[in-house]
Enzyme design. Sequence first.
Site, PDB file in Angstrom:
ATOM      1  N   ILE A  86      12.552 111.638 -28.812  1.00 11.89           N
ATOM      2  CA  ILE A  86      13.032 112.989 -28.552  1.00 11.89           C
ATOM      3  C   ILE A  86      13.287 113.259 -27.076  1.00 11.89           C
ATOM      4  CG2 ILE A  86      11.995 113.977 -30.622  1.00 11.89           C
ATOM      5  CD1 ILE A  86       9.662 114.916 -28.946  1.00 11.89           C
ATOM      6  N   GLY A 131      11.978 110.364 -19.518  1.00 13.77           N
ATOM      7  CA  GLY A 131      11.850 110.796 -18.137  1.00 13.77           C
ATOM      8  C   GLY A 131      11.744 109.599 -17.218  1.00 13.77           C
ATOM      9  N   GLY A 132      11.420 109.871 -15.966  1.00 16.62           N
ATOM     10  CA  GLY A 132      11.331 108.788 -15.007  1.00 16.62           C
ATOM     11  C   GLY A 132      10.200 107.826 -15.308  1.00 16.62           C
ATOM     12  N   MET A 133       9.082 108.354 -15.834  1.00 15.69           N
ATOM     13  CA  MET A 133       7.906 107.533 -16.076  1.00 15.69           C
ATOM     14  C   MET A 133       7.793 107.047 -17.507  1.00 15.69           C
ATOM     15  SD  MET A 133       5.061 109.829 -14.140  1.00 15.69           S
ATOM     16  CE  MET A 133       3.764 108.952 -15.007  1.00 15.69           C
ATOM     17  N   VAL A 175       9.520 109.738 -24.672  1.00 17.47           N
ATOM     18  CA  VAL A 175       8.767 110.683 -25.499  1.00 17.47           C
ATOM     19  C   VAL A 175       9.222 110.542 -26.951  1.00 17.47           C
ATOM     20  CG1 VAL A 175       8.063 113.078 -25.812  1.00 17.47           C
ATOM     21  CG2 VAL A 175       8.695 112.255 -23.542  1.00 17.47           C
ATOM     22  N   LYS A 202       3.881 110.374 -25.315  1.00 13.96           N
ATOM     23  CA  LYS A 202       4.532 109.829 -24.129  1.00 13.96           C
ATOM     24  C   LYS A 202       4.073 108.383 -23.969  1.00 13.96           C
ATOM     25  CE  LYS A 202       6.016 113.569 -21.214  1.00 13.96           C
ATOM     26  NZ  LYS A 202       6.268 113.950 -19.833  1.00 13.96           N
ATOM     27  N   ASP A 246       3.553 118.736  -9.565  1.00 10.88           N
ATOM     28  CA  ASP A 246       4.976 118.559  -9.892  1.00 10.88           C
ATOM     29  C   ASP A 246       5.462 119.719 -10.771  1.00 10.88           C
ATOM     30  OD1 ASP A 246       7.438 117.366  -9.804  1.00 10.88           O
ATOM     31  OD2 ASP A 246       7.043 115.953 -11.424  1.00 10.88           O
TER      32      ASP A 246
END
Length: 663
Positions: free
Chosen positions: A18, A21-23, A26, A41, A135
């Site tokens: 779904i 991201g950068g890390m 998901v 995640k 963040d």
Amino acid sequence: MLQKGFLLNNRYEIIEKIGSGGMSDVYKAKCKMLNRFVAIKVLKDEFRQDDNFVTKFRVEAQSAASLSHQNIVNIYDVGQDQNVYYIVMELVEGITLKEYIKEKGILSSKETIALSMQIASGMEHAHNNHIIHRDIKPQNIIISDGKIAKVTDFGIARAASSATISAANVAGSVHYISPEQARGGYTDEKSDLYSLGITMYEMATGKVPFEGDNNVSVALSHLQDDIKKPSEVNPEIASSLEDVIIKLTQKKTDLRYDSTSDLIEDLRKALNAPEGDFVKIDSVPDKDTIFMSEEEVKQLRNVSLKDMDDFFEDEVEEKKETSQSDKLIERLIVGSGIILALLLVSVITFFAVNRLQERFIPEEIVVPSVEGYSEEEASRRLANLNLILNVDSYQYSEEVEEGLIIVQSPEEGTIVNEEAIVNVIVSQGIQRFRVPSVTDLRFNDAERLVIEQNLKPERELQYSDTVPMGVVMEQYPQAGEWLRKDETVVIVVSNGREPIYTTVPDVRGETEATARNMLESNNLEVGNVSQVESQTYPEGTVVSQTVSGGEEVEEGYVIDIVVSLGYTQYYEERILIQNVLEDDLDYALIKIELHQDGEVTTIFEEQNVFESDFPLTITVEGKEGGGTIYLYRDGEHYESWPIYFSPQGSDSDSDYLEVIDEG
């Protein structure tokens, strides 16, 4: 990438991807144990290979898992399945605040304040638990379908900030970064407040305050440039909201709100009095002394002789009444004095600047490693370098012994100024969970209690004459003992009375009454009794049974039997039906039936029969004894003839029906 249907840790079934991201990636998944949907995640490959990052990631995520608040995306579990590291989180149906702003453009002041209060409430809960996000940005805030704002990724940003991450991975955050983060300084709760201020700026104006060609230029803007007032972008913004945003985005941390609680108080006031003047914005205090920069000193040292000549010529023109020779002497004397004065100023300035540097510019220190040290040892080690130890939190750890430091920030090798603070997380050792008491409970209830304690239930069945089936008889370990996470609690569940087995008797050929007695004598029950014709077994005797004789079954087992109706002998006769048509009929609908012992059998299906079809030859089968042949013409009864079936045949004859003698 995990495929649909993949079972993570034998518990979480992957449904679909779904987001990314950068890390991490998901996924939407379903927890088989608790039968609920979750978001998971999963760390990307480039981070899995970095052991230092993985350790910090797990520690920070486990810390954030302690948070429970309606405005925070709750973390349920942190785990590892082989080389897959993952975080299980609450699944929130909605969109990110970034997408929400993109859809709506500029948010109204009322909606900006309402959403900001929710975000600040989640931050307040985290800050009260000594957890800093680091963040905060619209991409990390989810707006649920019910318009509830939830902050996600608490704790993860800290792990990311202490690892080596490429610029591409942090690009999304640079627009919201605080000045102290941009310069690599110490961050605290006020850094989150600055980032929230930038986020509120974007909600209220539809854009971020600083844009640039690259990440560095944006970061420098956070350090150096003044933020354009929100009202210059959106004239409709409430003045109190603008004041809150301006206070949140001050460069100096001392000028921002002291805490999230103070911010929430002003947001409440702004909601009730949009144009109120209650936000206190302090200004930067004036300084008595301004020190000369090194560049200014360098410029002073590099004064050229030409500059001195120009100065000399200016002096000469002021004394036009003196003689030429006097002017020359005077010029030499003045020039020499100026040169000597400048040299003296340079020397004095050089030594003064060096003394000021020694006094006011802090010494740079390389942070040593204190991970694995006790608090006392780490404090002494840092104090020797004029650094300060601060225990950020105490957390459980599977790897680090109780009382020793798990992780530090800034990490080893970072260059800081003297008296800098080194934050550490101290191990509480292995987290253990108390075994609950589950005896005398139904298994489902016992299983739930064990799972709630982060332990793994294992069912074991035992027979019992006293404990009802499905009720817990015993447990191992006993209630009150302490186990590590996911260790097993054996739950012994009653399987009811132990069965007693008996041999099934063969009741074939026996009368129904005898068969019943034989089965019941062996503690078996007679179930359904059906009947069937049989040439083998006499009428009233058992033809078959559902369980064969000689087999072992549990006492009380139900046996069905089939009883013989005897055998009925049937005989065939061939008959001829003569023409039954009138002279004026070419054809008619003909149907023929056999009536015998109350039963009707169609022996000739209704159909058109022509004169040329007669005589009709029909084979009839009947039980021994008499019967009647019925003929229907065009739907009406036309004629009937008696017929008799016997081993010797039939002698029934009439004008229209003849029985053919097969002998």
